[in-house]
Scaffold this active site. Structure first.
Site, PDB file in Angstrom:
ATOM      1  N   ALA A  65       0.864  -1.181   0.000  1.00  0.00           N
ATOM      2  CA  ALA A  65       0.000   0.000   0.000  1.00  0.00           C
ATOM      3  C   ALA A  65       0.901   1.232   0.000  1.00  0.00           C
ATOM      4  O   ALA A  65       2.072   1.157   0.402  1.00  0.00           O
ATOM      5  CB  ALA A  65      -0.898  -0.013   1.223  1.00  0.00           C
ATOM      6  N   GLY A 108       0.841  -5.018   1.152  1.00  0.00           N
ATOM      7  CA  GLY A 108      -0.427  -5.106   0.437  1.00  0.00           C
ATOM      8  C   GLY A 108      -0.282  -5.775  -0.929  1.00  0.00           C
ATOM      9  O   GLY A 108      -1.243  -6.345  -1.449  1.00  0.00           O
ATOM     10  N   GLU A 111      -0.459  -9.352  -0.210  1.00  0.00           N
ATOM     11  CA  GLU A 111      -1.847  -9.645   0.186  1.00  0.00           C
ATOM     12  C   GLU A 111      -2.768  -9.656  -1.032  1.00  0.00           C
ATOM     13  O   GLU A 111      -3.667 -10.490  -1.138  1.00  0.00           O
ATOM     14  CB  GLU A 111      -2.306  -8.603   1.217  1.00  0.00           C
ATOM     15  CG  GLU A 111      -1.581  -8.788   2.549  1.00  0.00           C
ATOM     16  CD  GLU A 111      -1.764  -7.627   3.512  1.00  0.00           C
ATOM     17  OE1 GLU A 111      -1.602  -6.462   3.080  1.00  0.00           O
ATOM     18  OE2 GLU A 111      -2.068  -7.867   4.689  1.00  0.00           O
ATOM     19  N   GLU A 131       5.752  -4.973   6.875  1.00  0.00           N
ATOM     20  CA  GLU A 131       5.139  -3.857   7.614  1.00  0.00           C
ATOM     21  C   GLU A 131       5.808  -3.616   8.962  1.00  0.00           C
ATOM     22  O   GLU A 131       5.870  -2.488   9.444  1.00  0.00           O
ATOM     23  CB  GLU A 131       3.640  -4.129   7.832  1.00  0.00           C
ATOM     24  CG  GLU A 131       2.778  -4.051   6.582  1.00  0.00           C
ATOM     25  CD  GLU A 131       2.690  -5.356   5.811  1.00  0.00           C
ATOM     26  OE1 GLU A 131       3.515  -6.276   6.045  1.00  0.00           O
ATOM     27  OE2 GLU A 131       1.800  -5.466   4.956  1.00  0.00           O
TER      28      GLU A 131
HETATM   29  N1  DAK Z   1       4.619   3.151  -0.827  1.00  0.00           N
HETATM   30  C1  DAK Z   1       4.993   4.315  -1.415  1.00  0.00           C
HETATM   31  N2  DAK Z   1       6.092   4.420  -2.204  1.00  0.00           N
HETATM   32  C2  DAK Z   1       6.843   3.306  -2.378  1.00  0.00           C
HETATM   33  C3  DAK Z   1       6.514   2.064  -1.772  1.00  0.00           C
HETATM   34  C4  DAK Z   1       5.321   2.014  -0.978  1.00  0.00           C
HETATM   35  N3  DAK Z   1       4.885   0.880  -0.394  1.00  0.00           N
HETATM   36  N4  DAK Z   1       7.461   1.167  -2.131  1.00  0.00           N
HETATM   37  C5  DAK Z   1       8.331   1.812  -2.933  1.00  0.00           C
HETATM   38  N5  DAK Z   1       7.964   3.105  -3.089  1.00  0.00           N
HETATM   39  C6  DAK Z   1       8.638   4.150  -3.859  1.00  0.00           C
HETATM   40  C7  DAK Z   1       9.894   4.639  -3.141  1.00  0.00           C
HETATM   41  O1  DAK Z   1       9.561   5.618  -2.171  1.00  0.00           O
HETATM   42  C8  DAK Z   1      10.681   5.200  -4.302  1.00  0.00           C
HETATM   43  O2  DAK Z   1      10.120   6.453  -4.640  1.00  0.00           O
HETATM   44  P1  DAK Z   1      11.075   7.758  -4.877  1.00  0.00           P
HETATM   45  O3  DAK Z   1      11.929   7.890  -3.654  1.00  0.00           O
HETATM   46  O4  DAK Z   1      11.856   7.371  -6.114  1.00  0.00           O
HETATM   47  O5  DAK Z   1      10.096   8.863  -5.079  1.00  0.00           O
HETATM   48  C9  DAK Z   1      10.351   4.252  -5.455  1.00  0.00           C
HETATM   49  O6  DAK Z   1       9.119   3.604  -5.088  1.00  0.00           O
HETATM   50  C10 DAK Z   1      11.417   3.179  -5.655  1.00  0.00           C
HETATM   51  O7  DAK Z   1      11.632   2.520  -4.409  1.00  0.00           O
HETATM   52  P2  DAK Z   1      13.081   2.364  -3.741  1.00  0.00           P
HETATM   53  O8  DAK Z   1      13.974   3.481  -4.136  1.00  0.00           O
HETATM   54  O9  DAK Z   1      12.867   2.144  -2.271  1.00  0.00           O
HETATM   55  O10 DAK Z   1      13.587   1.030  -4.455  1.00  0.00           O
HETATM   56  P3  DAK Z   1      14.599  -0.073  -3.883  1.00  0.00           P
HETATM   57  O11 DAK Z   1      14.840  -0.989  -5.039  1.00  0.00           O
HETATM   58  O12 DAK Z   1      15.764   0.570  -3.195  1.00  0.00           O
HETATM   59  O13 DAK Z   1      13.766  -0.870  -2.761  1.00  0.00           O
HETATM   60  C11 DAK Z   1      11.820  -1.982  -1.879  1.00  0.00           C
HETATM   61  C12 DAK Z   1      12.656  -1.585  -3.130  1.00  0.00           C
HETATM   62  C13 DAK Z   1      10.539  -2.649  -2.384  1.00  0.00           C
HETATM   63  C14 DAK Z   1      12.616  -2.991  -1.021  1.00  0.00           C
HETATM   64  C15 DAK Z   1      11.521  -0.706  -1.039  1.00  0.00           C
HETATM   65  O14 DAK Z   1      10.943   0.273  -1.905  1.00  0.00           O
HETATM   66  C16 DAK Z   1      10.564  -0.941   0.089  1.00  0.00           C
HETATM   67  O15 DAK Z   1      10.945  -1.435   1.166  1.00  0.00           O
HETATM   68  N6  DAK Z   1       9.293  -0.549  -0.102  1.00  0.00           N
HETATM   69  C17 DAK Z   1       8.275  -0.598   0.943  1.00  0.00           C
HETATM   70  C18 DAK Z   1       7.808  -2.013   1.180  1.00  0.00           C
HETATM   71  C19 DAK Z   1       6.806  -2.049   2.299  1.00  0.00           C
HETATM   72  O16 DAK Z   1       7.070  -1.695   3.458  1.00  0.00           O
HETATM   73  N7  DAK Z   1       5.562  -2.428   1.980  1.00  0.00           N
HETATM   74  C20 DAK Z   1       4.479  -2.507   2.952  1.00  0.00           C
HETATM   75  C21 DAK Z   1       3.715  -1.184   3.018  1.00  0.00           C
HETATM   76  S1  DAK Z   1       2.363  -1.202   4.199  1.00  0.00           S
HETATM   77  C22 DAK Z   1      -5.259  -2.817   4.394  1.00  0.00           C
HETATM   78  C23 DAK Z   1      -4.872  -2.941   3.074  1.00  0.00           C
HETATM   79  C24 DAK Z   1      -3.538  -2.882   2.732  1.00  0.00           C
HETATM   80  C25 DAK Z   1      -2.589  -2.636   3.691  1.00  0.00           C
HETATM   81  C26 DAK Z   1      -2.972  -2.485   4.982  1.00  0.00           C
HETATM   82  C27 DAK Z   1      -4.314  -2.547   5.346  1.00  0.00           C
HETATM   83  N8  DAK Z   1      -6.634  -2.959   4.803  1.00  0.00           N
HETATM   84  C28 DAK Z   1      -7.568  -3.588   3.902  1.00  0.00           C
HETATM   85  C29 DAK Z   1      -7.057  -2.593   6.132  1.00  0.00           C
HETATM   86  C30 DAK Z   1      -1.195  -2.623   3.278  1.00  0.00           C
HETATM   87  C31 DAK Z   1      -0.190  -2.032   3.968  1.00  0.00           C
HETATM   88  C32 DAK Z   1       1.154  -2.022   3.354  1.00  0.00           C
HETATM   89  O17 DAK Z   1       1.371  -2.551   2.301  1.00  0.00           O
END
Ligand code: DAK
Length: 257
Positions: A65, A108, A111, A131
């Site tokens: 997300a 997400g 998921e 997360e």
């Molecule tokens: N959100 C926003 N931007 C994201 C992102 C995300 N989840 N993942 C990557 N990006 C963006 C980065 O900020 C970066 O943007 P700029 O800085 O260039 O503007 C661009 O995508 C490229 O990412 P990286 O520079 O970080 O690329 P790397 O290759 O170095 O790393 C990575 C890739 C996938 C390991 C890293 O980006 C990362 O750790 N991303 C976050 C992964 C994460 O934590 N995901 C979980 C998020 S929380 C629900 C429904 C859904 C959810 C919850 C509740 N309900 C139905 C109640 C879901 C929650 C989540 O998913």
């Protein structure tokens, strides 16, 4: 559509939805999820469509997300906006959905892949629920579906550490149907879809519903519990710190409150 590309007849009977926010690794913002939901509802009603494939690109199915969209929200904001109710409607799709996953399927994104009925993965696919690293927990079924798919021990490890599962491991643990070279994952998903598209659509729908009934008994209760706990993390300073640290590209300092 702004964030997805839809091909209604990718092949006869097979529709393709491609998530298309490549610069953000297909991070799932609210609009994108609404587009996916609306498209699935339309395809479900379209008699020309038998099977739906959901995919991203080689680098990312979806990295979760959109953290930037939720970083500063309070627990009550999250509860009231209920932006995630869109996700509930996705799992009501009657036609079979195959996820064709390459690259990151995280949070997400993982998921969403697990909400599909089958997963074909490329060798580069990485699955995970990271997360915890940003001070929150899975909120769209990760604690429930991953546990049912791969078992408690491995699910607990992934959810508490945020480690990723390689495509090969995901196959070993039964999360994905098949792993193929990167250039083949979409072809393989289409081959699977083609086979299913030959069958009686009525029988396919009823079979999907019946398999899900075995998998999803008590799931609603588990999902409701998970969602409340997910919202509750937004009352903590650690969630603010975790998401802010991600945005500022630094390591978070968790204080435990
Ligand atoms: N959100 C926003 N931007 C994201 C992102 C995300 N989840 N993942 C990557 N990006 C963006 C980065 O900020 C970066 O943007 P700029 O800085 O260039 O503007 C661009 O995508 C490229 O990412 P990286 O520079 O970080 O690329 P790397 O290759 O170095 O790393 C990575 C890739 C996938 C390991 C890293 O980006 C990362 O750790 N991303 C976050 C992964 C994460 O934590 N995901 C979980 C998020 S929380 C629900 C429904 C859904 C959810 C919850 C509740 N309900 C139905 C109640 C879901 C929650 C989540 O998913």
């Amino acid at each position: 559509m702004e964030f997805i590309i839809v091909t209604e007849q990718y092949e006869p009977g097979i529709a393709l939805i491609q998530l298309n926010r490549p610069k953000e690794l297909n991070a799932l913002n609210r609009k994108l999820m609404e587009e996916v939901r609306d498209t699935l509802q339309a395809l479900d009603k379209n008699e020309q469509v038998r099977v739906i494939i959901l995919t991203g690109n080689e680098q990312a199915f979806a990295a979760g997300a959109d953290i930037k969209q939720m970083a500063d929200k309070s627990a009550i904001d999250m509860l009231l906006i209920d932006q995630f109710s869109t996700w509930d409607q996705i799992r009501k799709t009657k036609k079979p959905i195959i996820a064709a996953v390459s690259g990151f399927a995280l949070g997400g994104g993982c998921e969403l892949a697990m909400m599909c009925d089958m997963i074909i993965a490329s060798e580069s696919a990485k699955f995970g629920q990271p997360e915890i690293k940003i001070g929150t927990i899975p909120g769209a079924g990760g604690t429930q579906r991953l546990t049912r798919a791969i078992g408690k021990a491995k699910a607990m490890e992934l959810i508490l550490t945020g480690r990723f599962l390689s495509a090969e491991e995901a196959h070993f643990y039964g999360l994905v149907n098949k792993v193929v070279p990167v250039e083949m994952y979409l072809h393989e998903a289409v081959a699977l879809a083609r086979e299913i598209a030959q069958m009686s659509p009525v029988a396919v729908q009823l079979a999907k519903e019946a398999v899900n009934r075995s998998f999803e008994t008590h799931l609603d209760e588990g999902l409701a519990f998970e969602r409340k706990n997910f919202y509750l993390t937004f009352a903590s300073a650690d969630q603010k710190e975790g998401m802010q640290a991600f945005i500022e590209k630094r390591k978070p300092q968790f204080k435990g409150h």
